[in-house]
Design a protein around this motif. Sequence first.
Motif, PDB file in Angstrom:
ATOM      1  N   VAL A 229    -108.169-104.903  42.268  1.00 51.46           N
ATOM      2  CA  VAL A 229    -108.379-106.259  41.742  1.00 51.46           C
ATOM      3  C   VAL A 229    -107.008-106.733  41.270  1.00 51.46           C
ATOM      4  O   VAL A 229    -106.277-105.978  40.644  1.00 51.46           O
ATOM      5  N   PRO A 230    -106.612-107.963  41.597  1.00 48.01           N
ATOM      6  CA  PRO A 230    -105.284-108.437  41.206  1.00 48.01           C
ATOM      7  C   PRO A 230    -105.145-108.487  39.678  1.00 48.01           C
ATOM      8  O   PRO A 230    -106.074-108.888  38.972  1.00 48.01           O
ATOM      9  N   VAL A 231    -103.987-108.076  39.194  1.00 45.12           N
ATOM     10  CA  VAL A 231    -103.713-108.169  37.764  1.00 45.12           C
ATOM     11  C   VAL A 231    -103.455-109.629  37.412  1.00 45.12           C
ATOM     12  O   VAL A 231    -102.712-110.333  38.104  1.00 45.12           O
ATOM     13  N   GLU A 232    -104.077-110.089  36.338  1.00 43.71           N
ATOM     14  CA  GLU A 232    -103.909-111.468  35.874  1.00 43.71           C
ATOM     15  C   GLU A 232    -102.774-111.507  34.844  1.00 43.71           C
ATOM     16  O   GLU A 232    -102.771-110.738  33.885  1.00 43.71           O
ATOM     17  N   PHE A 233    -101.810-112.404  35.043  1.00 43.17           N
ATOM     18  CA  PHE A 233    -100.686-112.530  34.118  1.00 43.17           C
ATOM     19  C   PHE A 233    -100.943-113.651  33.109  1.00 43.17           C
ATOM     20  O   PHE A 233    -101.295-114.777  33.496  1.00 43.17           O
ATOM     21  N   ILE A 234    -100.749-113.339  31.837  1.00 37.32           N
ATOM     22  CA  ILE A 234    -100.824-114.349  30.786  1.00 37.32           C
ATOM     23  C   ILE A 234     -99.484-114.329  30.061  1.00 37.32           C
ATOM     24  O   ILE A 234     -99.251-113.505  29.179  1.00 37.32           O
ATOM     25  N   PHE A 235     -98.569-115.204  30.458  1.00 35.33           N
ATOM     26  CA  PHE A 235     -97.207-115.202  29.935  1.00 35.33           C
ATOM     27  C   PHE A 235     -97.037-116.236  28.825  1.00 35.33           C
ATOM     28  O   PHE A 235     -97.828-117.168  28.686  1.00 35.33           O
ATOM     29  N   GLY A 236     -95.968-116.058  28.047  1.00 35.76           N
ATOM     30  CA  GLY A 236     -95.693-116.982  26.949  1.00 35.76           C
ATOM     31  C   GLY A 236     -96.772-116.942  25.890  1.00 35.76           C
ATOM     32  O   GLY A 236     -97.007-117.931  25.192  1.00 35.76           O
ATOM     33  N   ALA A 237     -97.426-115.800  25.755  1.00 35.34           N
ATOM     34  CA  ALA A 237     -98.569-115.663  24.854  1.00 35.34           C
ATOM     35  C   ALA A 237     -98.240-114.654  23.755  1.00 35.34           C
ATOM     36  O   ALA A 237     -98.094-113.455  24.027  1.00 35.34           O
TER      37      ALA A 237
END
Length: 464
Positions: A229-237
């Motif tokens: 499953v693709p890793v989801e990126f949550i940047f600037g958090a």
Amino acid sequence: MNSPIYQTVILGGGFTGLFTALHLTHEHYPRSVILIDSSERFCFKPLLYEYCTGEMDAEQVVPRFEELLKDSGVIFVQDAVQSIDLHQREVKLTSGTAYNYSNLVLALGSVTGYFHVEGAKENALPLRTQEDAIAIDKKLRDCLQKAIQIEDVEQRRQLLTAVVIGAGPSGVEMAGTLADLLPHWYEALGGNPQEIRVALLNHGKEILEGDINNHLREIAEQELKKRAVPVEFIFGAEATAIRPNQVEYKREDKTETLHAGTIIWTTGTNTHPLIADLPIPKDKRDKHNRPYVTPTLQLLDFPEVFAGGDCAAIKDNSLPPTAQVAYQQGAAIAHNLKALALGHELKPAEVNLRGTLLKLGIDNSVANIFDRFQVEGDIGHLIRQATYLELLPTPVHDFKVTSDWLKDEIFHRHMHSGEAIDTVVKVAGVVGGVVVGAIVAKKLLNMVTDDQKDQKSRPKLQRG
């Protein structure tokens, strides 16, 4: 008048501490050596991911000190250090025992840094020890077991979400591992693997920012998106609070909440409290509060004390906090301890960086060797494993684990790419030691050759 104490005490059984002890044994050090650690096992931290996934077992990744130090002459004491008195040359343990020393080695490593984030210590899981790995494994399996029995979509989505906080090398490796592992586990329970969600939450705008692996960023991002499953990126958090089953974070001045069954903390470390409490002024410490040491790895005002790994810093010589650095510093400290005992000249520690290695999923890694070769995928995985196997402590343990690994990874796997031959030949000359490099190269080349022969002998399909 008291008789002088001629013994060396090593605090901490990580890479620096354990390898200092082992090298002292190999060099026939003339003084007694005492190694003190609160755990009964040495933890090979770079391979904890393999321990989590079941790719390697406890005997390989977290062997007992008793086994590693057998017949070495090193005295192992399982206890926690309470205080260090540099002026009196005394170490006190929580059991009440005290040891005086002629020489001391500070190898306590670092501790998990939570940076005053509310609830982080209580509700997020770190990965630094065998106990941490077991706790993560239990948490993940519990969530999957509960999810398979729940019909409510939102409740199941929360249980099937794992969030990794921090996108340094540990966070990247953990996210990639989970994104391959969890779908497999959940599918085995009868669930839909595509319901699994793995998120990587980071304060910065990109992964591996400011890290020695930052040149692998583009490859790492691409590979994390290719997992089961693709890793989801949550940047600037910026994580502001960790509560049971949820992460609160601030992004663009807005507070958001991410619900997750498993929350893993990989965002940083702090200097060990015992090192922070040493009577060393701020001007003789770096910005991370680690004491400066001389090029020979001695404390500036206490030359009888050596320090390495995460416990020390060399002015104007920044070294990454990696196993290969700690390993080499352990060898240098051992050499200088023997030189000091025999009245010989001490030598500056020389650390040669072999390159960088990054696990990006199960059986998938990227290896950058001496900045000369960059290898991805299955072969990158083989190189990473071979390199770390060369660092395993003691020849007996190294040989046993290497044999197990070669059987699992070489004899039971095969390669189909003709281009692999050139890569294997080049890399075998620079990765790990001569023995493992040669074995890996020979076995891989044999397998590639056999596979190519098989393909030639098969009848070719006619195109219509």
